[in-house]
Design a protein around this motif. Structure first.
Motif, PDB file in Angstrom:
ATOM      1  N   LYS A   1       9.344   2.146  12.570  1.00 15.92           N
ATOM      2  CA  LYS A   1       9.900   1.218  13.554  1.00 15.92           C
ATOM      3  C   LYS A   1       8.941   0.035  13.728  1.00 15.92           C
ATOM      4  N   PRO A   2       9.418  -1.093  14.248  1.00 18.41           N
ATOM      5  CA  PRO A   2       8.529  -2.239  14.499  1.00 18.41           C
ATOM      6  C   PRO A   2       7.453  -1.869  15.523  1.00 18.41           C
ATOM      7  N   GLY A   3       6.339  -2.557  15.460  1.00 19.16           N
ATOM      8  CA  GLY A   3       5.249  -2.295  16.402  1.00 19.16           C
ATOM      9  C   GLY A   3       4.022  -3.108  16.050  1.00 19.16           C
ATOM     10  N   LYS A   4       2.894  -2.730  16.603  1.00 20.27           N
ATOM     11  CA  LYS A   4       1.640  -3.453  16.382  1.00 20.27           C
ATOM     12  C   LYS A   4       1.134  -3.251  14.953  1.00 20.27           C
ATOM     13  N   ARG A   5       0.376  -4.239  14.487  1.00 24.37           N
ATOM     14  CA  ARG A   5      -0.222  -4.147  13.152  1.00 24.37           C
ATOM     15  C   ARG A   5      -1.715  -3.853  13.295  1.00 24.37           C
ATOM     16  N   LEU A   6      -2.148  -2.749  12.711  1.00 26.20           N
ATOM     17  CA  LEU A   6      -3.546  -2.347  12.726  1.00 26.20           C
ATOM     18  C   LEU A   6      -4.181  -2.648  11.371  1.00 26.20           C
ATOM     19  N   LEU A   7      -5.393  -3.194  11.390  1.00 26.16           N
ATOM     20  CA  LEU A   7      -6.114  -3.463  10.149  1.00 26.16           C
ATOM     21  C   LEU A   7      -7.381  -2.621  10.114  1.00 26.16           C
ATOM     22  N   PHE A   8      -7.618  -1.982   8.977  1.00 23.01           N
ATOM     23  CA  PHE A   8      -8.852  -1.234   8.747  1.00 23.01           C
ATOM     24  C   PHE A   8      -9.566  -1.894   7.573  1.00 23.01           C
TER      25      PHE A   8
ATOM     26  N   ARG B   1       4.086   7.885   6.779  1.00 20.92           N
ATOM     27  CA  ARG B   1       4.096   6.542   7.365  1.00 20.92           C
ATOM     28  C   ARG B   1       4.007   6.649   8.889  1.00 20.92           C
ATOM     29  N   PRO B   2       3.352   5.663   9.527  1.00 21.89           N
ATOM     30  CA  PRO B   2       3.262   5.695  10.995  1.00 21.89           C
ATOM     31  C   PRO B   2       4.645   5.612  11.639  1.00 21.89           C
ATOM     32  N   GLU B   3       4.761   6.150  12.838  1.00 21.04           N
ATOM     33  CA  GLU B   3       6.039   6.121  13.557  1.00 21.04           C
ATOM     34  C   GLU B   3       6.478   4.688  13.830  1.00 21.04           C
TER      35      GLU B   3
ATOM     36  N   GLU C   1       2.600  -1.396  11.678  1.00 16.34           N
ATOM     37  CA  GLU C   1       2.156  -1.536  10.296  1.00 16.34           C
ATOM     38  C   GLU C   1       0.652  -1.285  10.210  1.00 16.34           C
ATOM     39  N   VAL C   2       0.211  -0.861   9.049  1.00 19.14           N
ATOM     40  CA  VAL C   2      -1.216  -0.638   8.807  1.00 19.14           C
ATOM     41  C   VAL C   2      -1.626  -1.434   7.571  1.00 19.14           C
ATOM     42  N   VAL C   3      -2.698  -2.188   7.715  1.00 20.45           N
ATOM     43  CA  VAL C   3      -3.264  -2.949   6.598  1.00 20.45           C
ATOM     44  C   VAL C   3      -4.628  -2.350   6.247  1.00 20.45           C
ATOM     45  N   LEU C   4      -4.824  -2.052   4.970  1.00 21.56           N
ATOM     46  CA  LEU C   4      -6.121  -1.585   4.480  1.00 21.56           C
ATOM     47  C   LEU C   4      -6.740  -2.732   3.691  1.00 21.56           C
ATOM     48  N   LEU C   5      -7.806  -3.294   4.220  1.00 20.86           N
ATOM     49  CA  LEU C   5      -8.438  -4.477   3.633  1.00 20.86           C
ATOM     50  C   LEU C   5      -9.750  -4.116   2.948  1.00 20.86           C
TER      51      LEU C   5
ATOM     52  N   GLY D   1     -10.679  10.936   8.852  1.00 20.54           N
ATOM     53  CA  GLY D   1     -10.162  11.557  10.073  1.00 20.54           C
ATOM     54  C   GLY D   1     -10.198  10.627  11.269  1.00 20.54           C
ATOM     55  N   MET D   2     -11.285   9.861  11.405  1.00 21.03           N
ATOM     56  CA  MET D   2     -11.391   8.917  12.519  1.00 21.03           C
ATOM     57  C   MET D   2     -10.317   7.843  12.437  1.00 21.03           C
ATOM     58  N   PHE D   3     -10.169   7.246  11.263  1.00 18.01           N
ATOM     59  CA  PHE D   3      -9.185   6.171  11.121  1.00 18.01           C
ATOM     60  C   PHE D   3      -7.759   6.708  11.263  1.00 18.01           C
ATOM     61  N   TRP D   4      -7.499   7.888  10.720  1.00 14.41           N
ATOM     62  CA  TRP D   4      -6.154   8.476  10.816  1.00 14.41           C
ATOM     63  C   TRP D   4      -5.806   8.776  12.265  1.00 14.41           C
ATOM     64  N   SER D   5      -6.778   9.241  13.034  1.00  9.80           N
ATOM     65  CA  SER D   5      -6.543   9.512  14.460  1.00  9.80           C
ATOM     66  C   SER D   5      -6.228   8.222  15.218  1.00  9.80           C
ATOM     67  N   LEU D   6      -6.891   7.135  14.862  1.00  5.07           N
ATOM     68  CA  LEU D   6      -6.628   5.861  15.521  1.00  5.07           C
ATOM     69  C   LEU D   6      -5.203   5.384  15.239  1.00  5.07           C
ATOM     70  N   ILE D   7      -4.714   5.656  14.019  1.00  4.01           N
ATOM     71  CA  ILE D   7      -3.335   5.296  13.678  1.00  4.01           C
ATOM     72  C   ILE D   7      -2.345   6.153  14.467  1.00  4.01           C
ATOM     73  N   LYS D   8      -2.589   7.454  14.487  1.00  7.96           N
ATOM     74  CA  LYS D   8      -1.670   8.375  15.181  1.00  7.96           C
ATOM     75  C   LYS D   8      -1.633   8.124  16.678  1.00  7.96           C
ATOM     76  N   ASN D   9      -2.770   7.726  17.248  1.00  9.99           N
ATOM     77  CA  ASN D   9      -2.847   7.535  18.701  1.00  9.99           C
ATOM     78  C   ASN D   9      -2.416   6.151  19.155  1.00  9.99           C
ATOM     79  N   SER D  10      -2.161   5.245  18.198  1.00 11.44           N
ATOM     80  CA  SER D  10      -1.837   3.861  18.592  1.00 11.44           C
ATOM     81  C   SER D  10      -0.400   3.759  19.107  1.00 11.44           C
TER      82      SER D  10
END
Length: 370
Positions: A57-64, A112-114, A117-121, A361-370
């Motif tokens: 679904k649409p939502g915030k874009r997180l960049l790692f 995929r996140p619920e 979007e996620v960007v891996l830079l 694990g840290m980054f994945w948790s940040l995605i799941k909790n966002s």
């Protein structure tokens, strides 16, 4: 984790320095092809890469963000994955940081996140301070401009897997600065016929280190190189230079220190009838952590059962992730690499493989909790 460890070892064997990371980028690109990201951006800011994964679904874009470059330092640690490139080594752990994002990419490909979007830079040229600026200046960056940005850095001297955090400034801003003084050469038998910058150079060496004492917060000026004329005994020098590194925890303090150096150098140069010029290299913005993201990172660490420490003072070293904190709420945290781990940029340093799973694990948790 075995395949990720093998990837890390391969990256470690073939380090490339700033803005030359083509082979490294190609290895990362090949790793991501079977993961089928929704969008791939190549040659971002030079040799950079970005992979976009869309949520349901649409939502915030997180960049790692991680770094592609190694260092122009010899790898002195004998191992089955020791650097094969003479004079170059992954002695800051960027090979490990890249591997963590590769592991995160695998998770995103499977789940995929619920929303959002996620960007891996994979950013080039962190070590010189050129990479973040190049990526942010790339016109295609607007297509992946994040709402929030995260990064981690391994920290030798802290217990393995310990999460090190701070609100506000996490790492200092810094810049390399060179003052060039130009006078006029003459025969060394008649120095009065020329203008020798020796006395001005001596005054600058004495006066400039005193300037940070006038700053409101932490500021530091470290002289690193001086040069006067050439080894020609029949010639009185007509040119000299002085190079230094300036650091501060606050961007305004850093900018003010630069201006004080300029003002002092101009006054001394004028009194000695010298022309003065200034040049800058390796410019790093202050890395500022948005306080609103602190609870998110804290929750991720606690959810994984990791030890967590809040550092009382910022780190004196610099990280060009600081530029991201100027465009969106950002957070840079440390991950302990072990109390007995050699320090960063030492020839015997090697990223601990055990940290890969923790970082993912840290980054994945940040995605799941966002």
């Amino acid at each position: 984790m075995n395949h990720l460890i093998q990837l890390r070892h391969t990256l470690h064997q073939f380090p490339e320095t700033a803005l030359e990371e083509r082979q490294t980028a190609q290895r990362i690109l090949e790793f991501f092809r079977p993961l089928a990201p929704d969008q791939t951006y190549q040659n971002l800011g030079g040799t950079g890469l970005a992979f976009l994964f869309k949520g349901k679904k649409p939502g915030k874009r997180l960049l790692f963000r991680c770094e592609l470059d190694g260092l122009p330092i010899e790898d002195l640690n004998p191992s089955d994955h020791q650097s094969q490139i003479p004079g170059k080594g992954h002695l800051c752990g960027h090979d490990g940081h890249m591997t963590i994002l590769c592991g995160l990419g695998e998770k995103l490909a499977q789940n995929r996140p619920e929303s959002g979007e996620v960007v891996l830079l994979f950013q080039p040229a962190e070590e010189t301070g050129d990479g973040a600026k190049a990526v942010l200046s790339d016109s295609r960056f607007e297509q992946i401009r994040p709402d929030f940005a995260f990064a981690l850095h391994n920290l030798p001297g802290y217990p393995l897997h310990q999460v090190v955090m701070r609100k506000g400034t996490f790492a200092a801003g810094s810049t390399g600065m060179t003052i060039t003084l130009t006078g006029r050469t003459s025969h060394s038998a008649h120095p009065e016929a020329g203008i020798n910058p020796a006395e001005a150079l001596a005054k600058l060496i004495q006066e400039l280190p005193k300037l940070p004492q006038e700053a409101n917060g932490f500021a530091l000026l470290t002289l690193i190189h001086a040069e006067l004329g050439s080894l020609a005994f029949g010639t009185s020098a007509g040119k000299g230079s002085l190079s230094m590194t300036l650091r501060a925890y606050d961007q305004q303090d850093l900018d003010e220190l630069i201006e004080k150096v300029k003002t002092t150098a101009e006054a001394i140069a004028t009194s000695e009838q010298l022309k003065v010029e200034f040049s800058f290299v390796e410019q790093f913005a202050v890395s500022v952590n948005d306080p609103s993201l602190y609870p998110e990172v804290e929750k991720a660490a606690k959810g994984l059962g990791l030890s967590l420490i809040e550092k009382s003072d910022p780190f004196r070293w610099s990280e060009d992730f600081g530029l991201f904190s100027q465009i969106c709420p950002s957070f840079l945290f440390g991950l302990g690499a072990g109390e007995n781990c050699p320090q960063l940029h030492e020839g015997t340093y090697d990223f601990p493989d055990e940290m890969i799973e923790t970082g993912v694990g840290m980054f994945w948790s940040l995605i799941k909790n966002s």
